[in-house]
Write a protein that holds these residues in place. Structure first.
Motif, PDB file in Angstrom:
ATOM      1  N   MET A  95      -4.297   3.758  -7.986  1.00  0.00           N
ATOM      2  CA  MET A  95      -3.589   3.513  -6.741  1.00  0.00           C
ATOM      3  C   MET A  95      -4.258   4.218  -5.567  1.00  0.00           C
ATOM      4  O   MET A  95      -4.459   3.632  -4.509  1.00  0.00           O
ATOM      5  CB  MET A  95      -2.146   3.963  -6.888  1.00  0.00           C
ATOM      6  CG  MET A  95      -1.409   2.950  -7.748  1.00  0.00           C
ATOM      7  SD  MET A  95       0.183   3.536  -8.276  1.00  0.00           S
ATOM      8  CE  MET A  95       0.740   2.064  -9.149  1.00  0.00           C
ATOM      9  N   TYR A 144       3.979   1.782  -1.167  1.00  0.00           N
ATOM     10  CA  TYR A 144       4.639   2.143  -2.422  1.00  0.00           C
ATOM     11  C   TYR A 144       3.636   2.579  -3.493  1.00  0.00           C
ATOM     12  O   TYR A 144       3.887   3.500  -4.262  1.00  0.00           O
ATOM     13  CB  TYR A 144       5.538   1.001  -2.903  1.00  0.00           C
ATOM     14  CG  TYR A 144       6.695   0.814  -1.956  1.00  0.00           C
ATOM     15  CD1 TYR A 144       7.761   1.727  -1.939  1.00  0.00           C
ATOM     16  CD2 TYR A 144       6.702  -0.209  -1.008  1.00  0.00           C
ATOM     17  CE1 TYR A 144       8.801   1.601  -1.036  1.00  0.00           C
ATOM     18  CE2 TYR A 144       7.733  -0.342  -0.097  1.00  0.00           C
ATOM     19  CZ  TYR A 144       8.791   0.566  -0.118  1.00  0.00           C
ATOM     20  OH  TYR A 144       9.808   0.454   0.782  1.00  0.00           O
ATOM     21  N   LEU A 145       2.454   1.899  -3.512  1.00  0.00           N
ATOM     22  CA  LEU A 145       1.378   2.365  -4.402  1.00  0.00           C
ATOM     23  C   LEU A 145       1.090   3.831  -4.130  1.00  0.00           C
ATOM     24  O   LEU A 145       0.962   4.642  -5.049  1.00  0.00           O
ATOM     25  CB  LEU A 145       0.082   1.581  -4.151  1.00  0.00           C
ATOM     26  CG  LEU A 145      -0.051   0.153  -4.656  1.00  0.00           C
ATOM     27  CD1 LEU A 145      -1.455  -0.373  -4.368  1.00  0.00           C
ATOM     28  CD2 LEU A 145       0.218   0.099  -6.146  1.00  0.00           C
ATOM     29  N   GLY A 146       1.006   4.172  -2.831  1.00  0.00           N
ATOM     30  CA  GLY A 146       0.679   5.539  -2.441  1.00  0.00           C
ATOM     31  C   GLY A 146       1.729   6.521  -2.913  1.00  0.00           C
ATOM     32  O   GLY A 146       1.405   7.602  -3.433  1.00  0.00           O
ATOM     33  N   ILE A 188      -3.215   5.644 -13.712  1.00  0.00           N
ATOM     34  CA  ILE A 188      -2.542   4.779 -12.738  1.00  0.00           C
ATOM     35  C   ILE A 188      -2.599   5.406 -11.344  1.00  0.00           C
ATOM     36  O   ILE A 188      -2.840   4.727 -10.348  1.00  0.00           O
ATOM     37  CB  ILE A 188      -1.092   4.509 -13.196  1.00  0.00           C
ATOM     38  CG1 ILE A 188      -1.129   3.624 -14.447  1.00  0.00           C
ATOM     39  CG2 ILE A 188      -0.287   3.838 -12.099  1.00  0.00           C
ATOM     40  CD1 ILE A 188       0.199   3.509 -15.159  1.00  0.00           C
ATOM     41  N   GLY A 189      -2.407   6.716 -11.286  1.00  0.00           N
ATOM     42  CA  GLY A 189      -2.520   7.409  -9.993  1.00  0.00           C
ATOM     43  C   GLY A 189      -3.902   7.236  -9.389  1.00  0.00           C
ATOM     44  O   GLY A 189      -4.044   6.911  -8.202  1.00  0.00           O
ATOM     45  N   VAL A 207      -6.615  -2.459  -8.750  1.00  0.00           N
ATOM     46  CA  VAL A 207      -5.823  -1.444  -9.453  1.00  0.00           C
ATOM     47  C   VAL A 207      -5.926  -1.667 -10.965  1.00  0.00           C
ATOM     48  O   VAL A 207      -6.137  -0.718 -11.736  1.00  0.00           O
ATOM     49  CB  VAL A 207      -4.343  -1.498  -8.999  1.00  0.00           C
ATOM     50  CG1 VAL A 207      -3.456  -0.678  -9.927  1.00  0.00           C
ATOM     51  CG2 VAL A 207      -4.213  -1.014  -7.558  1.00  0.00           C
ATOM     52  N   SER A 259      -6.023  -6.601  -4.261  1.00  0.00           N
ATOM     53  CA  SER A 259      -5.654  -5.197  -4.421  1.00  0.00           C
ATOM     54  C   SER A 259      -5.162  -4.933  -5.838  1.00  0.00           C
ATOM     55  O   SER A 259      -5.602  -3.983  -6.497  1.00  0.00           O
ATOM     56  CB  SER A 259      -4.518  -4.810  -3.465  1.00  0.00           C
ATOM     57  OG  SER A 259      -4.854  -5.081  -2.142  1.00  0.00           O
ATOM     58  N   LEU A 260      -4.217  -5.784  -6.291  1.00  0.00           N
ATOM     59  CA  LEU A 260      -3.644  -5.564  -7.617  1.00  0.00           C
ATOM     60  C   LEU A 260      -4.708  -5.704  -8.696  1.00  0.00           C
ATOM     61  O   LEU A 260      -4.704  -4.967  -9.686  1.00  0.00           O
ATOM     62  CB  LEU A 260      -2.482  -6.528  -7.858  1.00  0.00           C
ATOM     63  CG  LEU A 260      -1.237  -6.192  -7.037  1.00  0.00           C
ATOM     64  CD1 LEU A 260      -0.143  -7.240  -7.248  1.00  0.00           C
ATOM     65  CD2 LEU A 260      -0.702  -4.806  -7.413  1.00  0.00           C
ATOM     66  N   GLY A 280       1.427   7.115  -6.608  1.00  0.00           N
ATOM     67  CA  GLY A 280       0.247   7.948  -6.841  1.00  0.00           C
ATOM     68  C   GLY A 280       0.520   9.410  -6.518  1.00  0.00           C
ATOM     69  O   GLY A 280       0.153  10.313  -7.277  1.00  0.00           O
ATOM     70  N   VAL A 321       0.846  -1.195   0.000  1.00  0.00           N
ATOM     71  CA  VAL A 321       0.000   0.000   0.000  1.00  0.00           C
ATOM     72  C   VAL A 321       0.883   1.248   0.000  1.00  0.00           C
ATOM     73  O   VAL A 321       0.610   2.218  -0.701  1.00  0.00           O
ATOM     74  CB  VAL A 321      -0.903   0.006   1.256  1.00  0.00           C
ATOM     75  CG1 VAL A 321      -1.635   1.328   1.393  1.00  0.00           C
ATOM     76  CG2 VAL A 321      -1.906  -1.132   1.199  1.00  0.00           C
ATOM     77  N   VAL A 334      -5.837   2.342  -2.329  1.00  0.00           N
ATOM     78  CA  VAL A 334      -5.227   2.674  -1.027  1.00  0.00           C
ATOM     79  C   VAL A 334      -6.287   3.268  -0.100  1.00  0.00           C
ATOM     80  O   VAL A 334      -6.394   2.888   1.072  1.00  0.00           O
ATOM     81  CB  VAL A 334      -4.053   3.663  -1.210  1.00  0.00           C
ATOM     82  CG1 VAL A 334      -3.584   4.194   0.135  1.00  0.00           C
ATOM     83  CG2 VAL A 334      -2.899   2.992  -1.933  1.00  0.00           C
TER      84      VAL A 334
END
Lengths: 204, 204, 204
Positions: free
Chosen positions: B98, B4-6, B94-95, B179, B175-176, B9, B2, B102
């Motif tokens: 994510m 790194y996704l954040g 993509i942002g 996304v 989660s993935l 983003g 979560v 999140v």
């Protein structure tokens, strides 16, 4: 009773928010978002500023369902019928009356002084409309003189409510009297186009 | 994960905020401010509304450094190169993907019901862009029909995530997948210009 | 001392907010609302983001009375006199100086790292003006290049304050030095029209 006043206020403000999306070219989701911000924005700010335990529509999702229902109703209604502008102005007056008294009672329950109770009540009543106008990129009604005594109505109703309670009137009667004062002064304001004096920097 | 996704983003949204300052005549500080509001605004509102212990970028200043880095990068980049509009639309998708997932996961971790999880996820994903457009004095994209199914993408990805978890799929995979659903529907929306029906009050 | 700095800042910003209602056709209540949002908005956001125990003007209603007094004063003053534009720009510089240092000291008292202290100080100083401009439906000054190094002034004063304290200077002296740095750089900025380079995407 505070609870049902609040639900009616949320429904009325959601409709007013949904109608504000007209002529912006919003799709359904944009309409729902603007309706939510209008109906829930004032109470959300109130809860955050008063540091209440939880924001009201997160603690009780019924409010969200009311917003969704009112928005879907509005979207379907305006496909077939003309929105009744006058009826809506009166509905908005009732929504303002309910939000203001509910906001004041919640600030009171949190142990605030009368000045903060009045401020929070007026703020809860008017903030939703301000958020709606800011999001729709218009000058909020409250800053334009076309608006007949919107916040003065809210303030006088809350002061009436506090005064009656101070004089020993039971809380429920005082609340309803406050709601009546706000709705009545607002109706009168709309009907006779009562305005406060306009503010402007004179050219000297 | 979560985390790194954040961060990714935040970087993508900071770039989109910085580019929005173009043609407003902002100086570097204005650009940095608009980039911060876009990248951190949605998550900040989420943390305040959910009454989390601390706002994420105050608890962990890495986010601020990422915003500063992305803004400086953008300022230098656009002095020498044309910003790649299409690449940016894809980065923005993509942002959005994510931030939405999140936001949903954080609301879930706070013990919220599915309706609030979806609402908070969508809200976290779209609020930054709304703040950006309000600050830049434009009608937010979400209220204009030119916007191809922005929030519908976010909502469907979150529902996919919740559904997969309900069916027993491990959290990370779910989660993935969420996304991927958001990014894919958004790419499709941009590519084929898919729109929801526009809302307007018919003239009767 | 922080307390009195804050009160003066609130009064100055309330006047600037009240004057911003000019030419919008606001009535008295609209003026009061815009003045409150300008004077109390930055500190309110600071308190909410830092999760302080209570928002400052709810904990201590003196601030509200100062806003009401400053607004009434402004409304009466501009009926008889021309607002002194230059004097106001200088008053605004002093307000910015006070709010920035007060904001920084509060973030410091909450145990924040220097990056957050500087961010919160600048934010407290500039947010009121941004809220004022968003509500009045204008592009916030901070995003327009006409604004001479507004937030750079705030940041450099806070850094001076932190640096002096780090070098062992007593807190009160360091605070006043920080205020002086902000006011002086801002006066210089207004006087000589110093600007940061403008940001724009070059046409390639």
């Amino acid at each position: 009773m505070v609870y049902y006043l609040g639900l009616v206020g949320v429904a009325v403000f959601a409709i007013s928010g949904a109608l504000a999306a007209d002529r912006k070219g919003s799709d359904w989701v944009g309409v729902l978002f603007l309706a939510s911000a209008t109906a829930l924005g004032g109470g959300t700010l109130r809860d955050v500023l008063l540091k209440r335990e939880a924001v009201f529509w997160i603690a009780n999702p019924t409010y969200l369902w009311v917003v969704i229902g009112a928005t879907v109703f509005t979207i379907i209604y305006v496909r077939y019928f003309k929105p009744p502008t006058n009826a809506l102005n009166f509905a908005d007056a009732i929504g303002l009356a309910m939000f203001s008294i509910v906001g004041a009672k919640i600030a009171e329950a949190e142990g605030m002084t009368p000045l903060i109770v009045v401020t929070m009540g007026v703020f809860t009543g008017v903030a939703g409309g301000i958020i709606r106008d800011v999001l729709a990129n218009e000058i909020p009604l409250i800053f334009r003189s076309g608006e007949p005594i919107y916040s003065v109505s809210a303030a006088s109703g809350i002061i009436a409510y506090l005064g009656l309670k101070y004089l020993g009137v039971p809380s429920q009667t005082a609340s309803l009297s406050g709601v009546a004062v706000i709705a009545a002064t607002r109706f009168a304001g709309i009907f006779w186009h009562i305005k406060l004096p306009e503010f402007s920097v004179r050219k000297h």
